[in-house]
Design an enzyme around this catalytic site. Structure first.
Site, PDB file in Angstrom:
ATOM      1  CB  CYS A 110     -23.208 -49.799   7.825  1.00 18.88           C
ATOM      2  SG  CYS A 110     -22.572 -48.660   6.964  1.00 18.88           S
ATOM      3  CD  GLU A 111     -20.746 -43.656  10.460  1.00 19.50           C
ATOM      4  OE1 GLU A 111     -20.122 -43.025   9.789  1.00 19.50           O
ATOM      5  OE2 GLU A 111     -21.002 -42.831  11.390  1.00 19.50           O
ATOM      6  CG  HIS A 112     -20.289 -46.162   4.791  1.00 18.79           C
ATOM      7  ND1 HIS A 112     -19.264 -46.706   5.549  1.00 18.79           N
ATOM      8  CD2 HIS A 112     -19.716 -44.750   5.693  1.00 18.79           C
ATOM      9  CE1 HIS A 112     -18.364 -45.908   6.344  1.00 18.79           C
ATOM     10  NE2 HIS A 112     -18.482 -44.652   6.540  1.00 18.79           N
ATOM     11  CG  HIS A 113     -24.177 -48.327   1.740  1.00 15.56           C
ATOM     12  ND1 HIS A 113     -22.867 -48.910   2.492  1.00 15.56           N
ATOM     13  CD2 HIS A 113     -23.957 -47.986   0.851  1.00 15.56           C
ATOM     14  CE1 HIS A 113     -22.524 -48.574   0.926  1.00 15.56           C
ATOM     15  NE2 HIS A 113     -22.537 -48.462   0.586  1.00 15.56           N
ATOM     16  CD  GLN A 151     -17.144 -54.954  13.101  1.00 11.89           C
ATOM     17  OE1 GLN A 151     -17.448 -55.547  12.669  1.00 11.89           O
ATOM     18  NE2 GLN A 151     -16.244 -56.034  13.859  1.00 11.89           N
ATOM     19  CG  HIS A 179     -20.119 -55.247   8.703  1.00 12.97           C
ATOM     20  ND1 HIS A 179     -20.603 -53.924   8.943  1.00 12.97           N
ATOM     21  CD2 HIS A 179     -19.414 -55.815   8.759  1.00 12.97           C
ATOM     22  CE1 HIS A 179     -19.950 -54.034   9.459  1.00 12.97           C
ATOM     23  NE2 HIS A 179     -18.884 -54.655  10.034  1.00 12.97           N
ATOM     24  CB  CYS A 181     -22.595 -52.946   3.555  1.00  9.88           C
ATOM     25  SG  CYS A 181     -21.703 -52.563   4.643  1.00  9.88           S
TER      26      CYS A 181
END
Length: 219
Positions: A110-113, A151, A179, A181
């Site tokens: 995941c690019e956020h976390h 995703q 996920h 996250c």
């Protein structure tokens, strides 16, 4: 510091002196850049210090190197060409029924976390006189999964890559994933599954879409 001496194809991010195979040629390799490994190692050591650890204690001495190698492996899709993969196994065939490869395992970040998400992809297309070797479909899924992702975008990228090269009568992609996250932090919901879909052409018709959904659900 130990580094892997395999080489990586040149990109705008990687050093120009780092020779490799020309863009557009597909060959399966696990590739590492010594300069990237060294740089990531330095930063991982700092992260360990900032979270209150001692990067020089026995259990962590090689952790920065391991993390550097792992991140290069998990993001190698940035340096792979999905078009070259598909074009390496294209065949003319007078077949115009649905071709489905389902339950393709996916692992992405995941690019956020920078935490993993994982699950399975189902990919189908209806040929327009061109088919592709079946193993190339999971390889294309991996190319896009092994990048920093969300995703929703991953689903669309897989569809668009097949659409662009095969020019089929239609493409359908469904991804079901969990996920970390959401599972390890935040709402901490352990059993939530996220489903995304992207379809084109004949799969926009209700009957074709229904057949695809029935097949991926074991009907």
């Amino acid at each position: 510091m130990a580094t892997n001496n395999k080489q990586h194809a040149h990109s705008d991010v990687w050093p120009e002196a780092f020779d490799g195979h020309p863009v557009g040629r597909y060959e399966r390799q696990d590739l590492y850049c010594p300069e990237a490994t060294a740089a990531i190692e330095r930063h991982v050591r700092e992260i360990l210090r900032w979270i209150g650890e001692d990067p020089d204690r026995e259990g962590l001495q090689r952790t920065p190197e391991r993390v550097a190698m792992a991140f290069q492996y998990l993001t190698q899709g940035y340096h792979q060409d999905p078009r070259a993969i598909l074009e390496s196994a294209l065949f003319e065939e007078d077949y115009n029924e649905m071709i489905l490869v389902k339950d393709i395992q996916i692992y992405s970040l995941c690019e956020h976390h920078l935490l993993p998400f994982f699950g399975k992809a189902h990919v189908a297309y209806i040929p327009n006189r061109k088919i592709v070797g079946l193993s190339k479909i999971p390889r294309v899924v991996d190319v896009f999964a092994r990048r920093l992702q969300v995703q929703e975008r991953l689903t669309i990228q897989i569809r668009d890559a097949l659409e662009s090269v095969l020019q089929p009568l239609g493409v359908a992609v469904v991804i079901e994933a969990q996920h970390l996250c959401m599972m390890m932090r935040g709402v901490e919901k352990q059993h939530a599954v996220t489903t995304t879909s992207a379809m084109s052409g004949a799969f926009l018709k209700e009957a074709t879409r229904a057949e695809f959904m029935r097949l991926i659900n074991g009907g």
